[in-house]
Design an enzyme around this catalytic site. Structure first.
Site, mmCIF file in Angstrom:
data_model
loop_
_atom_site.group_PDB
_atom_site.id
_atom_site.type_symbol
_atom_site.label_atom_id
_atom_site.label_comp_id
_atom_site.label_asym_id
_atom_site.label_seq_id
_atom_site.Cartn_x
_atom_site.Cartn_y
_atom_site.Cartn_z
ATOM 1 N N ARG A 1 0.862 -1.191 0.000
ATOM 2 C CA ARG A 1 0.000 0.000 0.000
ATOM 3 C C ARG A 1 0.890 1.229 0.000
ATOM 4 O O ARG A 1 0.955 1.977 0.969
ATOM 5 C CB ARG A 1 -0.888 -0.050 1.239
ATOM 6 C CG ARG A 1 -2.365 -0.221 0.992
ATOM 7 C CD ARG A 1 -2.778 -1.507 0.362
ATOM 8 N NE ARG A 1 -4.180 -1.480 -0.050
ATOM 9 C CZ ARG A 1 -5.207 -1.607 0.764
ATOM 10 N NH1 ARG A 1 -5.009 -1.750 2.052
ATOM 11 N NH2 ARG A 1 -6.448 -1.601 0.297
ATOM 12 N N GLN B 1 -0.398 2.635 -6.201
ATOM 13 C CA GLN B 1 -1.835 2.937 -6.185
ATOM 14 C C GLN B 1 -2.593 2.446 -7.416
ATOM 15 O O GLN B 1 -3.662 1.879 -7.287
ATOM 16 C CB GLN B 1 -2.060 4.434 -5.950
ATOM 17 C CG GLN B 1 -2.187 4.693 -4.461
ATOM 18 C CD GLN B 1 -2.369 6.146 -4.104
ATOM 19 O OE1 GLN B 1 -2.452 7.001 -4.970
ATOM 20 N NE2 GLN B 1 -2.415 6.413 -2.821
ATOM 21 N N ASP C 1 -3.576 -1.234 -7.012
ATOM 22 C CA ASP C 1 -4.183 -1.617 -5.738
ATOM 23 C C ASP C 1 -5.577 -2.220 -5.962
ATOM 24 O O ASP C 1 -6.597 -1.533 -5.886
ATOM 25 C CB ASP C 1 -4.243 -0.360 -4.854
ATOM 26 C CG ASP C 1 -4.716 -0.668 -3.456
ATOM 27 O OD1 ASP C 1 -5.139 -1.812 -3.200
ATOM 28 O OD2 ASP C 1 -4.671 0.237 -2.615
ATOM 29 N N SER D 1 -8.166 -2.097 -2.892
ATOM 30 C CA SER D 1 -8.894 -0.837 -2.705
ATOM 31 C C SER D 1 -10.006 -0.708 -3.746
ATOM 32 O O SER D 1 -11.117 -0.283 -3.432
ATOM 33 C CB SER D 1 -7.958 0.367 -2.848
ATOM 34 O OG SER D 1 -7.133 0.450 -1.734
ATOM 35 N N TYR E 1 -2.200 -0.633 7.883
ATOM 36 C CA TYR E 1 -3.263 -1.574 8.260
ATOM 37 C C TYR E 1 -3.454 -1.583 9.772
ATOM 38 O O TYR E 1 -2.523 -1.292 10.533
ATOM 39 C CB TYR E 1 -2.889 -2.991 7.833
ATOM 40 C CG TYR E 1 -3.047 -3.242 6.352
ATOM 41 C CD1 TYR E 1 -4.296 -3.271 5.764
ATOM 42 C CD2 TYR E 1 -1.939 -3.483 5.550
ATOM 43 C CE1 TYR E 1 -4.443 -3.527 4.411
ATOM 44 C CE2 TYR E 1 -2.065 -3.735 4.197
ATOM 45 C CZ TYR E 1 -3.328 -3.758 3.634
ATOM 46 O OH TYR E 1 -3.474 -4.011 2.308
HETATM 47 P P1 NAD Z 1 -8.939 -3.230 5.910
HETATM 48 O O1 NAD Z 1 -9.931 -3.694 4.910
HETATM 49 O O2 NAD Z 1 -7.785 -4.090 6.239
HETATM 50 O O3 NAD Z 1 -9.724 -2.942 7.288
HETATM 51 C C1 NAD Z 1 -10.868 -2.137 7.310
HETATM 52 C C2 NAD Z 1 -10.798 -1.146 8.433
HETATM 53 O O4 NAD Z 1 -11.107 -1.798 9.663
HETATM 54 C C3 NAD Z 1 -9.450 -0.471 8.640
HETATM 55 O O5 NAD Z 1 -9.612 0.925 8.518
HETATM 56 C C4 NAD Z 1 -9.063 -0.888 10.032
HETATM 57 O O6 NAD Z 1 -8.346 0.125 10.728
HETATM 58 C C5 NAD Z 1 -10.405 -1.116 10.662
HETATM 59 N N1 NAD Z 1 -10.403 -1.919 11.897
HETATM 60 C C6 NAD Z 1 -9.663 -2.998 12.220
HETATM 61 N N2 NAD Z 1 -9.962 -3.423 13.463
HETATM 62 C C7 NAD Z 1 -10.929 -2.595 13.933
HETATM 63 C C8 NAD Z 1 -11.671 -2.522 15.139
HETATM 64 N N3 NAD Z 1 -11.458 -3.382 16.142
HETATM 65 N N4 NAD Z 1 -12.592 -1.549 15.264
HETATM 66 C C9 NAD Z 1 -12.818 -0.650 14.288
HETATM 67 N N5 NAD Z 1 -12.148 -0.667 13.113
HETATM 68 C C10 NAD Z 1 -11.220 -1.618 12.946
HETATM 69 O O7 NAD Z 1 -8.428 -1.777 5.552
HETATM 70 P P2 NAD Z 1 -8.234 -1.104 4.127
HETATM 71 O O8 NAD Z 1 -9.507 -0.540 3.688
HETATM 72 O O9 NAD Z 1 -7.608 -2.100 3.255
HETATM 73 O O10 NAD Z 1 -7.257 0.097 4.456
HETATM 74 C C11 NAD Z 1 -6.164 -0.084 5.323
HETATM 75 C C12 NAD Z 1 -5.226 1.097 5.281
HETATM 76 O O11 NAD Z 1 -4.521 1.148 4.051
HETATM 77 C C13 NAD Z 1 -5.847 2.435 5.427
HETATM 78 O O12 NAD Z 1 -4.936 3.230 6.174
HETATM 79 C C14 NAD Z 1 -5.887 3.003 4.077
HETATM 80 O O13 NAD Z 1 -5.924 4.404 4.074
HETATM 81 C C15 NAD Z 1 -4.580 2.480 3.588
HETATM 82 N N6 NAD Z 1 -4.536 2.464 2.145
HETATM 83 C C16 NAD Z 1 -3.459 3.000 1.520
HETATM 84 C C17 NAD Z 1 -3.381 2.986 0.149
HETATM 85 C C18 NAD Z 1 -2.197 3.536 -0.580
HETATM 86 O O14 NAD Z 1 -1.497 4.351 -0.070
HETATM 87 N N7 NAD Z 1 -1.951 3.065 -1.772
HETATM 88 C C19 NAD Z 1 -4.399 2.445 -0.596
HETATM 89 C C20 NAD Z 1 -5.502 1.898 0.083
HETATM 90 C C21 NAD Z 1 -5.537 1.908 1.453
#
Ligand code: NAD
Length: 417
Positions: free
Chosen positions: A164, A169, A172, A175, A271
């Protein structure tokens, strides 16, 4: 003696290097060159194959017609199984028009296989040794397939493991698919809730807006928040990562302040980290009132490589108003609600609990477009002189690489098997 050159990969070829020397060759100034319109016989050009997905219910396809030229321009030949894109709204003629060839059996012809769902053991058996695979692989749980890919010396890249980072991006896939899941979860909830989402002022009285509580505001959660807001609901959300508060608020939702200490909530990739059982118990206790006040709860909380944490207990479901709806987006990882049955809709204590599987496949047109963009961007990134180059010093190559040269090379995947 040099016999001619390939106009696509520009390799000079000896007669022995033609696969059969049949029709697709044309002549120009006495030199025979490959005809761009046909899959030619150059042994240097690699073949990308795109099969029809076989997992029941999967409607997406790994490559859409619009992206075929991106691959042919990179000196690749593209073979598509007839009907591969049909359930997503992409027809054979469109692939042909863009320069792909249709072939019934593509698995055993491809040097590079593009897929959406992990290949079955049978499909892996039909791929040829030393070929490349780019696909979702469910690498932490799909033990048999990962071992089989290694045994067949297939170099396999798992789209779930894409780092990530900013550079990645456009690649990804997670996402992209989470965006669909978050959007669709709200539509499902809205259609199952026996209430309107928006505030309505009608001659028959004022309708109060529905209340939606989103747990986990990653990509899917943020999309769910935005979609629920657009439908006019009052939205609250919570995430263990404090950085998310601002994003939630920028979408017009309220961040639920649970007062839990979540300093070490995020790993270096952004994450969520797993929390202690004590933390989850406290979270359930404090979140109870938000869940009880909501008409719709959309839990999306995931911790990579682990079963989703249970955040909604049976007691919390009992505290909800009858008719309320839970759409558990963590269902594929076991579910955030203790009563979720993955793949089923159940009614417990008057609450409808939906555990959808593979929501991205329910928007197959854009699901395929978005997925195909990530996969082709990744493939083009890997290419060097028309073939994938496994540069282990490159984070983007190394991150998703699961099997290579007969070995399982991804340390975390290896440790899980
Ligand atoms: P994910 O699908 O792994 O998890 C979904 C969400 O659940 C996350 O936001 C996580 O913090 C939350 N979570 C986990 N345990 C929890 C709990 N007990 N209570 C409440 N919430 C809880 O996450 P994702 O959508 O794949 O995104 C993960 C991270 O990656 C984020 O910071 C996102 O901004 C980042 N991201 C970065 C890029 C990039 O830079 N290319 C792209 C996509 C996502």
């Amino acid at each position: 003696m040099i016999f001619g050159y390939c106009s696509r990969c520009v390799a000079w070829l000896y007669a022995a290097e033609f696969k059969s020397g049949s029709i697709p060759w044309t002549s120009q100034n006495g030199i025979r060159i490959a005809d761009q319109q046909h899959r030619h016989e150059c042994s240097m050009c690699m073949i990308v194959s795109v099969p029809k997905e076989t997992v029941p219910g999967e409607q997406r396809v790994a490559l859409v017609p619009e992206l075929v030229p991106k691959l042919t321009q990179a000196s690749l030949d593209v073979l598509v199984q007839p009907g591969a894109g049909e359930s997503a709204g992409f027809f054979d003629a469109e692939y042909e028009e863009k320069g792909a060839q249709l072939e019934q059996e593509v698995l055993n012809q491809g040097d590079i296989l593009l897929k959406v769902q992990p290949p079955t053991i049978d499909e892996i058996g039909r791929m040829h040794e030393d070929s490349f695979l780019i696909s979702f692989l469910q690498p932490y749980t799909n033990v048999a397939a990962i071992k089989s890919l290694a045994a067949r010396r297939i170099t396999a890249f798992s789209m779930e493991l894409m780092p990530r980072i900013t550079r990645a991006q456009p690649m990804d896939a997670l996402s992209a698919m989470s965006t669909i899941a978050g959007y669709k979860a709200v539509l499902i909830a809205a259609s199952r809730l026996p209430k309107f989402f928006p505030l309505l002022m009608t001659a028959a009285g004022t309708i109060t807006p529905a209340r939606v509580f989103v747990i986990g505001a990653g990509v899917a959660g943020l999309q769910a928040i935005g979609t629920a807001k657009r439908l006019g609901a009052i939205v609250e959300a919570y995430d263990t990562r404090p950085a998310v508060k601002e994003q939630v608020e920028s979408l017009g939702a309220r961040f639920a302040e649970l007062g839990l200490a979540t300093k070490d909530a995020e790993d270096k990739n952004g994450y969520a980290k797993a929390q202690s059982q004590e933390f989850y118990r406290k979270q359930q206790e404090i979140m109870g009132k938000y869940v009880a006040a909501a008409d719709v709860v959309i839990p999306t909380a995931l911790v990579p490589g682990q079963r989703a944490p249970i955040l909604i207990t049976e007691e919390m479901v009992q505290g909800m108003r009858p008719g309320s709806v839970i759409v558990d987006l963590a269902a594929e990882q076991g579910g955030n609600c203790a009563l979720t049955e993955p793949g089923r809709d159940v009614v417990k204590h008057g609450v409808t609990i939906i555990g959808p599987m593979n929501l991205p496949s329910t928007v197959p047109f854009q699901g395929s477009e978005m997925y195909a963009r990530t996969v082709t961007s990744y493939l083009v990134h890997l290419l060097q002189d028309g073939r994938p180059h496994v540069d282990l010093d490159d984070e983007l190559t190394r991150g998703p690489l699961v099997t290579h040269r007969g070995e399982i090379v991804h340390e975390v995947v290896k440790a899980k098997l």
